[in-house]
Design a protein around this motif. Structure first.
Motif, PDB file in Angstrom:
ATOM      1  N   ILE A   1     109.035  70.566 -39.459  1.00 22.76           N
ATOM      2  CA  ILE A   1     108.642  69.248 -38.956  1.00 22.76           C
ATOM      3  C   ILE A   1     109.079  68.152 -39.931  1.00 22.76           C
ATOM      4  O   ILE A   1     109.623  67.117 -39.525  1.00 22.76           O
ATOM      5  CB  ILE A   1     107.113  69.195 -38.737  1.00 22.76           C
ATOM      6  CG1 ILE A   1     106.722  70.092 -37.557  1.00 22.76           C
ATOM      7  CG2 ILE A   1     106.642  67.757 -38.504  1.00 22.76           C
ATOM      8  CD1 ILE A   1     105.226  70.275 -37.388  1.00 22.76           C
ATOM      9  N   ARG A   2     108.868  68.406 -41.208  1.00 22.32           N
ATOM     10  CA  ARG A   2     109.267  67.413 -42.223  1.00 22.32           C
ATOM     11  C   ARG A   2     110.778  67.172 -42.167  1.00 22.32           C
ATOM     12  O   ARG A   2     111.252  66.024 -42.240  1.00 22.32           O
ATOM     13  CB  ARG A   2     108.852  67.913 -43.604  1.00 22.32           C
ATOM     14  CG  ARG A   2     108.953  66.883 -44.716  1.00 22.32           C
ATOM     15  CD  ARG A   2     107.928  65.757 -44.532  1.00 22.32           C
ATOM     16  NE  ARG A   2     107.894  64.885 -45.696  1.00 22.32           N
ATOM     17  CZ  ARG A   2     107.036  65.014 -46.710  1.00 22.32           C
ATOM     18  NH1 ARG A   2     106.136  65.999 -46.694  1.00 22.32           N
ATOM     19  NH2 ARG A   2     107.061  64.189 -47.716  1.00 22.32           N
ATOM     20  N   LEU A   3     111.552  68.248 -42.030  1.00 23.61           N
ATOM     21  CA  LEU A   3     113.008  68.125 -41.942  1.00 23.61           C
ATOM     22  C   LEU A   3     113.424  67.393 -40.670  1.00 23.61           C
ATOM     23  O   LEU A   3     114.300  66.528 -40.693  1.00 23.61           O
ATOM     24  CB  LEU A   3     113.656  69.509 -41.980  1.00 23.61           C
ATOM     25  CG  LEU A   3     115.180  69.543 -41.809  1.00 23.61           C
ATOM     26  CD1 LEU A   3     115.855  68.931 -43.026  1.00 23.61           C
ATOM     27  CD2 LEU A   3     115.670  70.971 -41.577  1.00 23.61           C
ATOM     28  N   ALA A   4     112.800  67.756 -39.552  1.00 20.40           N
ATOM     29  CA  ALA A   4     113.143  67.139 -38.270  1.00 20.40           C
ATOM     30  C   ALA A   4     112.886  65.636 -38.294  1.00 20.40           C
ATOM     31  O   ALA A   4     113.669  64.852 -37.744  1.00 20.40           O
ATOM     32  CB  ALA A   4     112.351  67.793 -37.151  1.00 20.40           C
ATOM     33  N   ARG A   5     111.804  65.224 -38.933  1.00 23.21           N
ATOM     34  CA  ARG A   5     111.498  63.796 -39.035  1.00 23.21           C
ATOM     35  C   ARG A   5     112.525  63.107 -39.933  1.00 23.21           C
ATOM     36  O   ARG A   5     112.995  62.012 -39.622  1.00 23.21           O
ATOM     37  CB  ARG A   5     110.102  63.620 -39.622  1.00 23.21           C
ATOM     38  CG  ARG A   5     108.963  64.135 -38.766  1.00 23.21           C
ATOM     39  CD  ARG A   5     108.765  63.328 -37.518  1.00 23.21           C
ATOM     40  NE  ARG A   5     107.402  63.465 -36.990  1.00 23.21           N
ATOM     41  CZ  ARG A   5     106.996  62.983 -35.827  1.00 23.21           C
ATOM     42  NH1 ARG A   5     107.858  62.360 -35.043  1.00 23.21           N
ATOM     43  NH2 ARG A   5     105.759  63.133 -35.418  1.00 23.21           N
TER      44      ARG A   5
END
Length: 299
Positions: free
Chosen positions: A127-131
């Motif tokens: 999720i952190r990477l996708a954001r």
């Protein structure tokens, strides 16, 4: 960038134009290594560390518009975070198989080599990477998976040296308990997480009470005992109760036999029985298709 004509104010080094790149030497070295020595970046399937490994590369691929590298990485991430419900179910079966193998070792008094969680995608880092790198396609599945994990199951606190003598979580990990790098979840994403969990349960409640697109009784007005409308309502009441108590609504809805047994299943005709199964399947698909809306995620 390198081919732009130099201006009069441009810096030079040994008589040639100097282009300063603020990126770290380590990240640039990794990027050049991939471009020249590994043109098809190879990433391990379902590796929980993939987001950490690819973040510097993906950041630079976005910055310098290296589209083929970005597509390669995004494709791998989308395979880890499934795009359809049928693909999600396949991944769940794979995870269950990993857990059975590890648990069998424990049952035979052998130390499991590794926990299943170490061979499956990890949601918080994804999720952190996708954001950070604009990959909205993996967010729905990652948020749903994170919503199933208790905050007590923290990756960094759990994946240390374990022995089954004094670590209470040991058996749960062997049996397939999942963990998350909770420290990577931002305040905004915690809000999305709790919002999604509440909205899914509200959806099931609305469905169970005959809301939009809910299954209707196949034999309205019939007097046959095997088609009694009260039995129909009783089953959907059990569905609602079980989903309200569950941290994994999709899994709960997939276990039709458990739902019918819990309802002390009355005698039902074949048509009613099929309608229940179809209704549960339709509800699972509706929840999956609306995950982006439940968790307030970008398109």
């Amino acid at each position: 960038m390198l081919s732009l004509p130099p201006s009069n104010e441009a810096e030079s080094y040994d008589g040639v134009p100097l282009v300063r790149m603020p990126d770290s030497a380590e990240d640039l070295e990794r990027l050049l290594e991939v471009l020249y020595n590994q043109p098809m970046l190879r990433l391990k399937r379902f590796d929980p560390n993939t987001p950490h490994v690819v973040k510097p590369l993906l950041t630079l691929a976005n910055k310098y518009d290296i589209q083929h590298l970005r597509k390669n990485i995004v494709h791998t991430l989308e395979e880890d975070w499934r795009q359809t419900l049928s693909e999600w179910d396949e991944l769940e079966h794979y995870a269950e198989g990993k857990a059975k193998t590890c648990y069998r070792d424990l049952d035979q008094y052998r130390e499991p080599e590794e926990f299943p969680d170490l061979h499956l995608p990890e949601a918080a880092s994804a999720i952190r990477l996708a954001r950070h790198c604009n990959i909205p396609s993996i967010l729905p599945a990652a948020f749903y998976h994170l919503s199933r994990i208790t905050i007590e199951n923290d990756w960094d606190k759990t994946h240390v040296t374990h022995t089954n003598d004094h670590i209470p979580e040991y058996t749960e990990l062997v049996a397939g308990a999942r963990t998350a790098r909770w420290d990577l979840v931002t305040r905004e994403d915690f809000v999305c997480l709790f919002l999604g969990k509440e909205r899914m349960k509200t959806m099931v409640d609305y469905w169970g009470k005959g809301g939009n697109s809910a299954p209707s009784h196949p034999h309205p007005g019939t007097n046959k005992p095997e088609c009694d409308y009260k039995n129909w309502l009783k089953i959907w009441g059990v569905v609602e109760r079980k989903c309200q108590q569950s941290s994994d609504v999709l899994k709960t809805l997939s276990d039709v036999d458990d739902i019918l047994t819990s309802a002390e299943k009355p005698t039902m005709c074949y048509t009613c029985d099929e309608a229940v199964t179809t209704g549960l399947d339709d509800l699972r698909n509706k929840i999956w298709d609306n995950l982006r809306n439940y968790f307030a995620l970008p398109a």
